[in-house]
Scaffold this motif. Structure first.
Motif, PDB file in Angstrom:
ATOM      1  N   HIS A 266       0.863  -1.212   0.028  1.00 49.97           N
ATOM      2  CA  HIS A 266       0.104  -0.117   0.094  1.00 49.97           C
ATOM      3  C   HIS A 266       0.743   1.281   0.027  1.00 49.97           C
ATOM      4  O   HIS A 266       0.344   2.248  -0.238  1.00 49.97           O
ATOM      5  CB  HIS A 266      -0.836  -0.114   1.217  1.00 49.97           C
ATOM      6  N   THR A 267       2.261   1.161   0.398  1.00 49.08           N
ATOM      7  CA  THR A 267       2.967   2.365   0.237  1.00 49.08           C
ATOM      8  C   THR A 267       3.609   2.426  -0.880  1.00 49.08           C
ATOM      9  O   THR A 267       4.438   3.430  -1.034  1.00 49.08           O
ATOM     10  CB  THR A 267       3.987   2.401   1.544  1.00 49.08           C
ATOM     11  N   LYS A 268       3.614   1.380  -1.783  1.00 49.93           N
ATOM     12  CA  LYS A 268       4.559   1.342  -2.928  1.00 49.93           C
ATOM     13  C   LYS A 268       3.660   1.291  -4.267  1.00 49.93           C
ATOM     14  O   LYS A 268       4.222   1.475  -5.397  1.00 49.93           O
ATOM     15  CB  LYS A 268       5.309   0.208  -3.041  1.00 49.93           C
ATOM     16  N   ILE A 269       2.256   0.817  -4.169  1.00 52.43           N
ATOM     17  CA  ILE A 269       1.663   0.659  -5.347  1.00 52.43           C
ATOM     18  C   ILE A 269       0.401   1.840  -5.022  1.00 52.43           C
ATOM     19  O   ILE A 269      -0.056   1.975  -4.088  1.00 52.43           O
ATOM     20  CB  ILE A 269       0.927  -0.414  -5.549  1.00 52.43           C
ATOM     21  N   ALA A 270       0.085   2.808  -5.981  1.00 49.20           N
ATOM     22  CA  ALA A 270      -0.926   4.114  -5.757  1.00 49.20           C
ATOM     23  C   ALA A 270      -1.296   4.013  -7.187  1.00 49.20           C
ATOM     24  O   ALA A 270      -0.851   4.237  -8.194  1.00 49.20           O
ATOM     25  CB  ALA A 270       0.192   5.307  -5.553  1.00 49.20           C
ATOM     26  N   ASP A 271      -2.753   4.282  -7.009  1.00 49.43           N
ATOM     27  CA  ASP A 271      -3.766   4.353  -8.186  1.00 49.43           C
ATOM     28  C   ASP A 271      -3.366   3.102  -9.248  1.00 49.43           C
ATOM     29  O   ASP A 271      -3.317   3.370 -10.359  1.00 49.43           O
ATOM     30  CB  ASP A 271      -3.609   5.590  -8.805  1.00 49.43           C
ATOM     31  N   GLY A 272      -3.108   1.922  -8.731  1.00 55.90           N
ATOM     32  CA  GLY A 272      -2.752   0.805  -9.564  1.00 55.90           C
ATOM     33  C   GLY A 272      -1.645   0.686  -9.952  1.00 55.90           C
ATOM     34  O   GLY A 272      -1.556  -0.098 -11.107  1.00 55.90           O
ATOM     35  N   LYS A 273      -0.725   1.517  -9.802  1.00 57.42           N
ATOM     36  CA  LYS A 273       0.558   1.696 -10.520  1.00 57.42           C
ATOM     37  C   LYS A 273       1.823   1.340  -9.370  1.00 57.42           C
ATOM     38  O   LYS A 273       1.805   1.832  -8.399  1.00 57.42           O
ATOM     39  CB  LYS A 273       0.965   2.988 -11.279  1.00 57.42           C
ATOM     40  N   LEU A 274       2.689   0.493  -9.935  1.00 57.46           N
ATOM     41  CA  LEU A 274       3.910   0.274  -8.929  1.00 57.46           C
ATOM     42  C   LEU A 274       4.650   1.603  -8.823  1.00 57.46           C
ATOM     43  O   LEU A 274       5.435   1.660 -10.016  1.00 57.46           O
ATOM     44  CB  LEU A 274       4.595  -0.774  -9.256  1.00 57.46           C
ATOM     45  N   ALA A 275       4.784   2.388  -7.928  1.00 54.60           N
ATOM     46  CA  ALA A 275       5.526   3.735  -8.349  1.00 54.60           C
ATOM     47  C   ALA A 275       6.850   3.586  -7.396  1.00 54.60           C
ATOM     48  O   ALA A 275       7.715   4.579  -7.658  1.00 54.60           O
ATOM     49  CB  ALA A 275       4.647   4.858  -7.280  1.00 54.60           C
ATOM     50  N   ASP A 276       7.222   2.752  -6.569  1.00 57.04           N
ATOM     51  CA  ASP A 276       8.480   2.629  -5.958  1.00 57.04           C
ATOM     52  C   ASP A 276       9.383   2.259  -6.913  1.00 57.04           C
ATOM     53  O   ASP A 276       9.492   1.124  -7.375  1.00 57.04           O
ATOM     54  CB  ASP A 276       8.326   1.807  -4.464  1.00 57.04           C
ATOM     55  N   GLU A 277      10.493   3.266  -6.958  1.00 55.69           N
ATOM     56  CA  GLU A 277      11.704   2.936  -7.967  1.00 55.69           C
ATOM     57  C   GLU A 277      12.386   1.516  -7.549  1.00 55.69           C
ATOM     58  O   GLU A 277      12.930   0.760  -8.598  1.00 55.69           O
ATOM     59  CB  GLU A 277      12.479   4.218  -8.009  1.00 55.69           C
ATOM     60  N   ARG A 278      12.835   1.382  -6.439  1.00 57.82           N
ATOM     61  CA  ARG A 278      13.532   0.305  -5.980  1.00 57.82           C
ATOM     62  C   ARG A 278      12.716  -0.929  -6.393  1.00 57.82           C
ATOM     63  O   ARG A 278      13.437  -1.817  -6.932  1.00 57.82           O
ATOM     64  CB  ARG A 278      14.097   0.457  -4.403  1.00 57.82           C
ATOM     65  N   THR A 279      11.578  -0.864  -5.902  1.00 61.32           N
ATOM     66  CA  THR A 279      10.754  -2.187  -6.247  1.00 61.32           C
ATOM     67  C   THR A 279      10.644  -2.502  -7.675  1.00 61.32           C
ATOM     68  O   THR A 279      10.723  -3.515  -8.389  1.00 61.32           O
ATOM     69  CB  THR A 279       9.270  -1.964  -5.584  1.00 61.32           C
ATOM     70  N   ARG A 280      10.557  -1.381  -8.662  1.00 68.35           N
ATOM     71  CA  ARG A 280      10.485  -1.460  -9.832  1.00 68.35           C
ATOM     72  C   ARG A 280      11.811  -1.902 -10.576  1.00 68.35           C
ATOM     73  O   ARG A 280      11.837  -2.979 -11.267  1.00 68.35           O
ATOM     74  CB  ARG A 280       9.935  -0.069 -10.853  1.00 68.35           C
ATOM     75  N   ASP A 281      12.887  -1.489 -10.107  1.00 64.12           N
ATOM     76  CA  ASP A 281      14.255  -2.031 -10.243  1.00 64.12           C
ATOM     77  C   ASP A 281      14.439  -3.536 -10.004  1.00 64.12           C
ATOM     78  O   ASP A 281      14.903  -4.208 -11.030  1.00 64.12           O
ATOM     79  CB  ASP A 281      15.335  -1.134  -9.689  1.00 64.12           C
ATOM     80  N   ALA A 282      13.833  -3.941  -8.817  1.00 63.38           N
ATOM     81  CA  ALA A 282      13.967  -5.235  -8.394  1.00 63.38           C
ATOM     82  C   ALA A 282      13.189  -5.972  -9.342  1.00 63.38           C
ATOM     83  O   ALA A 282      13.659  -7.127  -9.725  1.00 63.38           O
ATOM     84  CB  ALA A 282      13.692  -5.497  -6.924  1.00 63.38           C
ATOM     85  N   LEU A 283      12.158  -5.756  -9.642  1.00 63.95           N
ATOM     86  CA  LEU A 283      11.202  -6.417 -10.476  1.00 63.95           C
ATOM     87  C   LEU A 283      11.932  -6.796 -11.975  1.00 63.95           C
ATOM     88  O   LEU A 283      11.856  -7.678 -12.511  1.00 63.95           O
ATOM     89  CB  LEU A 283       9.827  -5.844 -10.569  1.00 63.95           C
ATOM     90  N   ALA A 284      12.367  -5.489 -12.409  1.00 65.84           N
ATOM     91  CA  ALA A 284      12.755  -5.544 -13.834  1.00 65.84           C
ATOM     92  C   ALA A 284      14.140  -6.605 -13.799  1.00 65.84           C
ATOM     93  O   ALA A 284      14.213  -7.341 -14.924  1.00 65.84           O
ATOM     94  CB  ALA A 284      13.388  -4.099 -14.201  1.00 65.84           C
ATOM     95  N   ARG A 285      14.934  -6.701 -12.809  1.00 66.80           N
ATOM     96  CA  ARG A 285      16.040  -7.566 -12.707  1.00 66.80           C
ATOM     97  C   ARG A 285      15.500  -9.058 -12.745  1.00 66.80           C
ATOM     98  O   ARG A 285      16.183  -9.909 -13.435  1.00 66.80           O
ATOM     99  CB  ARG A 285      16.817  -7.127 -11.541  1.00 66.80           C
ATOM    100  N   HIS A 286      14.537  -9.138 -11.902  1.00 72.58           N
ATOM    101  CA  HIS A 286      13.874 -10.358 -11.664  1.00 72.58           C
ATOM    102  C   HIS A 286      13.196 -10.825 -13.157  1.00 72.58           C
ATOM    103  O   HIS A 286      13.446 -12.286 -13.568  1.00 72.58           O
ATOM    104  CB  HIS A 286      12.631 -10.333 -10.883  1.00 72.58           C
ATOM    105  N   LEU A 287      12.679  -9.994 -13.987  1.00 69.95           N
ATOM    106  CA  LEU A 287      12.016 -10.532 -15.193  1.00 69.95           C
ATOM    107  C   LEU A 287      13.255 -10.861 -16.184  1.00 69.95           C
ATOM    108  O   LEU A 287      13.163 -11.598 -16.874  1.00 69.95           O
ATOM    109  CB  LEU A 287      11.143  -9.338 -15.785  1.00 69.95           C
ATOM    110  N   GLN A 288      14.226 -10.140 -15.994  1.00 73.60           N
ATOM    111  CA  GLN A 288      15.369 -10.450 -16.925  1.00 73.60           C
ATOM    112  C   GLN A 288      16.087 -11.779 -16.680  1.00 73.60           C
ATOM    113  O   GLN A 288      16.285 -12.325 -17.439  1.00 73.60           O
ATOM    114  CB  GLN A 288      16.483  -9.348 -16.828  1.00 73.60           C
ATOM    115  N   ALA A 289      16.266 -12.122 -15.362  1.00 71.31           N
ATOM    116  CA  ALA A 289      16.672 -13.325 -15.003  1.00 71.31           C
ATOM    117  C   ALA A 289      15.650 -14.389 -15.527  1.00 71.31           C
ATOM    118  O   ALA A 289      16.093 -15.512 -15.716  1.00 71.31           O
ATOM    119  CB  ALA A 289      16.862 -13.381 -13.403  1.00 71.31           C
TER     120      ALA A 289
END
Length: 184
Positions: A151-174
């Protein structure tokens, strides 16, 4: 590379559905993530299955068959898997009358999850891995994306937290690398 994304939540403002949308945005080059909704899927019933899979079940199984791999966004309900996601796996784990094998047999699966709690979806992801392995899917160790205090990282249906976005992008690349390696 065609990935099928499934959210284990039906809620309109689901953190996990938002996580799938973020995955679509952050997918590496060459990876396409299509999503499949579970809203119309009936509860698993072997009596119904014996008469032939209902159209929403056929659609789910066809979508899984067509995908190179799965991306499951797993909420945590009472320390476990949501009933919606477990039901989908129950249907997809079975060949039914018209298939030679289960659509999950040998399918590579990546799991992510978001929760307002402080441990993310760690317990649900562990339980989901167990269920998927039992169904014949491959959930090879590949790290975890556990979005805690969503609830602190996702606002209005969007993942807004940059650290989490970066982690997700790295995870998807792996994950993309693992899917490519599995295809030989």
């Amino acid at each position: 590379m065609d990935i099928l994304g499934i959210s284990g939540s039906l809620r309109a403002a689901s953190f996990n559905t938002a996580l799938l949308r973020a995955a679509q945005e952050l997918a590496p080059a060459g990876m396409r993530i299509a999503t499949h909704r579970l809203h119309e899927l009936p509860l698993f019933d072997q009596d119904v299955e014996e008469q032939g899979d209902p159209p929403p079940v056929v659609a789910l199984k066809d979508a899984i068959d067509a995908a190179d791999a799965l991306l499951l966004a797993c909420p945590e309900y009472n320390g476990g898997i949501s009933g919606v996601l477990k039901n989908a796996i129950d249907w997809a784990s079975r060949a039914g009358r018209d298939r030679a094998k289960s659509p999950l047999a040998g399918k590579l699966v990546c799991i992510v999850g978001a929760s307002p709690g402080i441990t993310g979806t760690v317990r649900a992801q562990d339980a989901l891995r167990l269920v998927l392995r039992r169904a014949g899917a491959r959930t090879e160790p590949q790290g975890e994306v556990l979005v805690f205090q969503a609830h602190t990282k996702i606002a209005d249906g969007k993942l807004a937290d940059e650290r989490t976005r970066d982690a997700l992008a790295r995870h998807l690349q792996a994950f993309a690398d693992r899917v490519a390696a599995s295809r030989g």
